[in-house]
Design a protein around this motif. Structure first.
Motif, PDB file in Angstrom:
ATOM      1  N   PHE A 160     -31.536 -49.783  32.159  1.00 41.15           N
ATOM      2  CA  PHE A 160     -31.237 -48.685  33.075  1.00 41.15           C
ATOM      3  C   PHE A 160     -31.066 -49.123  34.531  1.00 41.15           C
ATOM      4  CE2 PHE A 160     -35.864 -48.942  33.027  1.00 41.15           C
ATOM      5  CZ  PHE A 160     -36.202 -48.836  34.368  1.00 41.15           C
ATOM      6  N   ALA A 161     -31.274 -50.399  34.820  1.00 39.84           N
ATOM      7  CA  ALA A 161     -31.105 -50.847  36.207  1.00 39.84           C
ATOM      8  C   ALA A 161     -30.700 -52.312  36.229  1.00 39.84           C
ATOM      9  CB  ALA A 161     -32.389 -50.648  37.005  1.00 39.84           C
ATOM     10  N   GLU A 162     -29.883 -52.666  37.210  1.00 40.93           N
ATOM     11  CA  GLU A 162     -29.475 -54.055  37.414  1.00 40.93           C
ATOM     12  C   GLU A 162     -29.267 -54.266  38.914  1.00 40.93           C
ATOM     13  OE1 GLU A 162     -26.612 -56.834  34.989  1.00 40.93           O
ATOM     14  OE2 GLU A 162     -25.406 -55.570  36.324  1.00 40.93           O
ATOM     15  N   GLU A 163     -30.090 -55.109  39.483  1.00 35.53           N
ATOM     16  CA  GLU A 163     -30.032 -55.363  40.918  1.00 35.53           C
ATOM     17  C   GLU A 163     -30.212 -56.857  41.184  1.00 35.53           C
ATOM     18  OE1 GLU A 163     -32.238 -51.196  42.305  1.00 35.53           O
ATOM     19  OE2 GLU A 163     -33.050 -53.144  42.892  1.00 35.53           O
ATOM     20  N   ARG A 164     -29.776 -57.267  42.374  1.00 35.11           N
ATOM     21  CA  ARG A 164     -30.022 -58.633  42.811  1.00 35.11           C
ATOM     22  C   ARG A 164     -31.357 -58.713  43.551  1.00 35.11           C
ATOM     23  NH1 ARG A 164     -24.870 -61.994  44.966  1.00 35.11           N
ATOM     24  NH2 ARG A 164     -23.338 -61.397  43.396  1.00 35.11           N
ATOM     25  N   LEU A 165     -31.917 -59.904  43.568  1.00 31.02           N
ATOM     26  CA  LEU A 165     -33.048 -60.170  44.447  1.00 31.02           C
ATOM     27  C   LEU A 165     -32.518 -60.542  45.822  1.00 31.02           C
ATOM     28  CD1 LEU A 165     -35.597 -62.278  42.354  1.00 31.02           C
ATOM     29  CD2 LEU A 165     -35.270 -59.804  42.435  1.00 31.02           C
ATOM     30  N   ASN A 166     -33.152 -60.028  46.849  1.00 37.65           N
ATOM     31  CA  ASN A 166     -32.835 -60.376  48.228  1.00 37.65           C
ATOM     32  C   ASN A 166     -34.002 -61.131  48.853  1.00 37.65           C
ATOM     33  OD1 ASN A 166     -30.280 -59.243  48.312  1.00 37.65           O
ATOM     34  ND2 ASN A 166     -31.027 -57.245  48.973  1.00 37.65           N
ATOM     35  N   LEU A 167     -33.699 -61.846  49.900  1.00 37.57           N
ATOM     36  CA  LEU A 167     -34.718 -62.564  50.655  1.00 37.57           C
ATOM     37  C   LEU A 167     -35.279 -61.644  51.730  1.00 37.57           C
ATOM     38  CD1 LEU A 167     -36.160 -65.248  51.472  1.00 37.57           C
ATOM     39  CD2 LEU A 167     -34.174 -65.677  52.960  1.00 37.57           C
ATOM     40  N   ILE A 168     -36.600 -61.605  51.848  1.00 37.71           N
ATOM     41  CA  ILE A 168     -37.248 -60.833  52.908  1.00 37.71           C
ATOM     42  C   ILE A 168     -38.019 -61.816  53.785  1.00 37.71           C
ATOM     43  CG2 ILE A 168     -39.117 -60.260  51.297  1.00 37.71           C
ATOM     44  CD1 ILE A 168     -39.682 -57.785  52.944  1.00 37.71           C
ATOM     45  N   VAL A 169     -37.740 -61.770  55.090  1.00 35.64           N
ATOM     46  CA  VAL A 169     -38.332 -62.729  56.032  1.00 35.64           C
ATOM     47  C   VAL A 169     -38.904 -61.974  57.224  1.00 35.64           C
ATOM     48  CG1 VAL A 169     -36.719 -64.562  55.375  1.00 35.64           C
ATOM     49  CG2 VAL A 169     -36.171 -63.053  57.305  1.00 35.64           C
ATOM     50  N   SER A 180     -26.226 -64.217  54.999  1.00 33.60           N
ATOM     51  CA  SER A 180     -26.735 -64.489  53.651  1.00 33.60           C
ATOM     52  C   SER A 180     -27.546 -65.770  53.704  1.00 33.60           C
ATOM     53  CB  SER A 180     -25.595 -64.615  52.641  1.00 33.60           C
ATOM     54  OG  SER A 180     -24.776 -65.732  52.946  1.00 33.60           O
ATOM     55  N   ALA A 181     -28.233 -66.064  52.607  1.00 31.12           N
ATOM     56  CA  ALA A 181     -29.037 -67.286  52.529  1.00 31.12           C
ATOM     57  C   ALA A 181     -28.881 -67.909  51.156  1.00 31.12           C
ATOM     58  CB  ALA A 181     -30.510 -66.976  52.800  1.00 31.12           C
ATOM     59  N   LYS A 182     -28.974 -69.232  51.112  1.00 27.29           N
ATOM     60  CA  LYS A 182     -28.942 -69.953  49.851  1.00 27.29           C
ATOM     61  C   LYS A 182     -30.376 -70.327  49.455  1.00 27.29           C
ATOM     62  CE  LYS A 182     -24.392 -71.975  50.781  1.00 27.29           C
ATOM     63  NZ  LYS A 182     -23.624 -73.239  50.938  1.00 27.29           N
ATOM     64  N   GLU A 260     -26.000 -67.983  45.966  1.00 28.12           N
ATOM     65  CA  GLU A 260     -26.083 -69.357  45.433  1.00 28.12           C
ATOM     66  C   GLU A 260     -27.508 -69.792  45.127  1.00 28.12           C
ATOM     67  OE1 GLU A 260     -23.799 -72.309  47.477  1.00 28.12           O
ATOM     68  OE2 GLU A 260     -22.259 -70.876  48.077  1.00 28.12           O
ATOM     69  N   PRO A 261     -28.134 -69.339  44.074  1.00 24.23           N
ATOM     70  CA  PRO A 261     -27.519 -68.442  43.094  1.00 24.23           C
ATOM     71  C   PRO A 261     -27.901 -66.983  43.348  1.00 24.23           C
ATOM     72  CG  PRO A 261     -29.558 -69.291  42.224  1.00 24.23           C
ATOM     73  CD  PRO A 261     -29.418 -69.883  43.614  1.00 24.23           C
ATOM     74  N   ALA A 262     -27.180 -66.079  42.703  1.00 26.75           N
ATOM     75  CA  ALA A 262     -27.622 -64.688  42.645  1.00 26.75           C
ATOM     76  C   ALA A 262     -28.660 -64.582  41.526  1.00 26.75           C
ATOM     77  CB  ALA A 262     -26.436 -63.769  42.356  1.00 26.75           C
ATOM     78  N   ILE A 263     -29.802 -64.016  41.855  1.00 27.43           N
ATOM     79  CA  ILE A 263     -30.864 -63.839  40.855  1.00 27.43           C
ATOM     80  C   ILE A 263     -30.919 -62.355  40.521  1.00 27.43           C
ATOM     81  CG2 ILE A 263     -33.297 -64.200  40.302  1.00 27.43           C
ATOM     82  CD1 ILE A 263     -33.388 -66.320  42.494  1.00 27.43           C
ATOM     83  N   TRP A 264     -30.745 -62.030  39.240  1.00 27.88           N
ATOM     84  CA  TRP A 264     -30.652 -60.632  38.827  1.00 27.88           C
ATOM     85  C   TRP A 264     -31.984 -60.105  38.330  1.00 27.88           C
ATOM     86  CZ3 TRP A 264     -26.512 -57.790  39.973  1.00 27.88           C
ATOM     87  CH2 TRP A 264     -25.320 -58.469  40.277  1.00 27.88           C
TER      88      TRP A 264
END
Length: 303
Positions: A160-169, A180-182, A260-264
């Protein structure tokens, strides 16, 4: 043998505590202790090693637990099937939710389901996705919400859901203004992680290893808001799903898309496909699939 005594025993074994089992079952601790003592006397074995305030299953206890799970599941199936024959739209659901999933997706779903089926009671257990998946497989939970892909092949499920992980700083971090960040850029950072019973714990470590480094984990937590606060305090960086990032964003932290990479982060509702599903469980599956817009999960061959 009283079926309730087996249920008390299983709850005590699950929580490894007479006190916590009593609280979970809304009974007094002496009542739990007496029931288990009677069960031990009836079976002629000791079920728990009592070491101070800690308890552990004995070898006999582990054997009894395996059989007790089958007995209580059979009894539950019998009760559910009789209830279905009488067309009673009531029941009880045991649902496992990872903490950040429950707060983000399910309060409105649970409220709407209760409005439609006010006589169905629900007991929600908050655990990491790995523990939820294991408990559904063992029959300790009726329904679970987990991070995909699945470990076992005994489940019916839908995503029911599909999202990317983002970096939080922290807002003062050098990457705070980046588009963006690698992942490889984070090799020398301190990380704030979810606990190891969360699927994301292992997922992120594996992705870091493929990027050429092992993450330096300085703190672990089961609560996304605490993770966000620790990042805001400058204790490290974290990787969080988009939904959680939107709730965590503010002046003290900055969200940076991870490339790079996208983590789902994929979420699914699961149930044991080989166990009898009560009317309440079937309605919950149908209701949540419709509410959340879920789709069946296909295997690698598209089946």
């Amino acid at each position: 043998m009283d079926i309730r005594h087996l249920q008390y025993f299983l709850e005590t074994a699950r929580l490894r505590s007479f006190t916590r089992a009593a609280e979970s079952l809304y009974l007094s601790q002496p009542a739990i202790s007496k029931a288990i003592r009677q069960l031990e006397e009836e079976l002629g074995v000791t079920l728990f090693d009592r070491i101070g305030k800690k308890i552990e299953l004995t070898d006999a206890g582990r054997v009894v637990m395996e059989q007790a799970q089958a007995i209580t599941q059979s009894f539950s199936n019998l009760s559910a099937q009789l209830g279905d024959l009488e067309e009673l739209k009531r029941g009880h659901l045991r649902i496992g939710l990872p903490p950040m999933v429950g707060s983000s997706f399910f309060p409105k779903v649970i409220g709407a389901f209760h409005d439609r089926y006010p006589d169905v009671t629900m007991q929600v257990f908050e655990d990491g996705a790995k523990k939820v998946e294991s408990d559904v497989a063992e029959g300790l939970l009726d329904i679970g919400v987990v991070v995909l892909p699945l470990t076992f092949d005994v489940f019916g499920s839908f995503q029911f859901a599909e999202e990317r992980l983002n970096l939080i700083v922290p807002a003062s971090h050098p990457l705070a203004g980046a588009a963006s960040a690698k992942l490889g850029e984070l090799a020398h950072e301190n990380f704030v992680f979810f606990r190891e019973d969360f699927t994301l714990h292992d997922r992120i470590i594996n992705e870091c290893l493929q990027a050429g480094f092992h993450p330096r984990i300085v703190y672990e937590s089961s609560q996304w808001d605490l993770i966000s606060e620790m990042v805001a305090a400058g204790l490290g960086v974290a990787l969080l799903p988009e939904t959680i990032c939107r709730q965590a964003s503010g002046k003290a932290v900055t969200i940076v898309p991870l490339e790079e990479p996208a983590i789902w982060w994929r979420l699914g509702v699961i149930w044991h496909k080989e166990r009898y599903q009560s009317y309440a469980a079937r309605e919950w599956i149908s209701f949540t699939r419709e509410w959340l817009g879920g789709t069946p999960i296909k295997d690698d061959e598209g089946r």
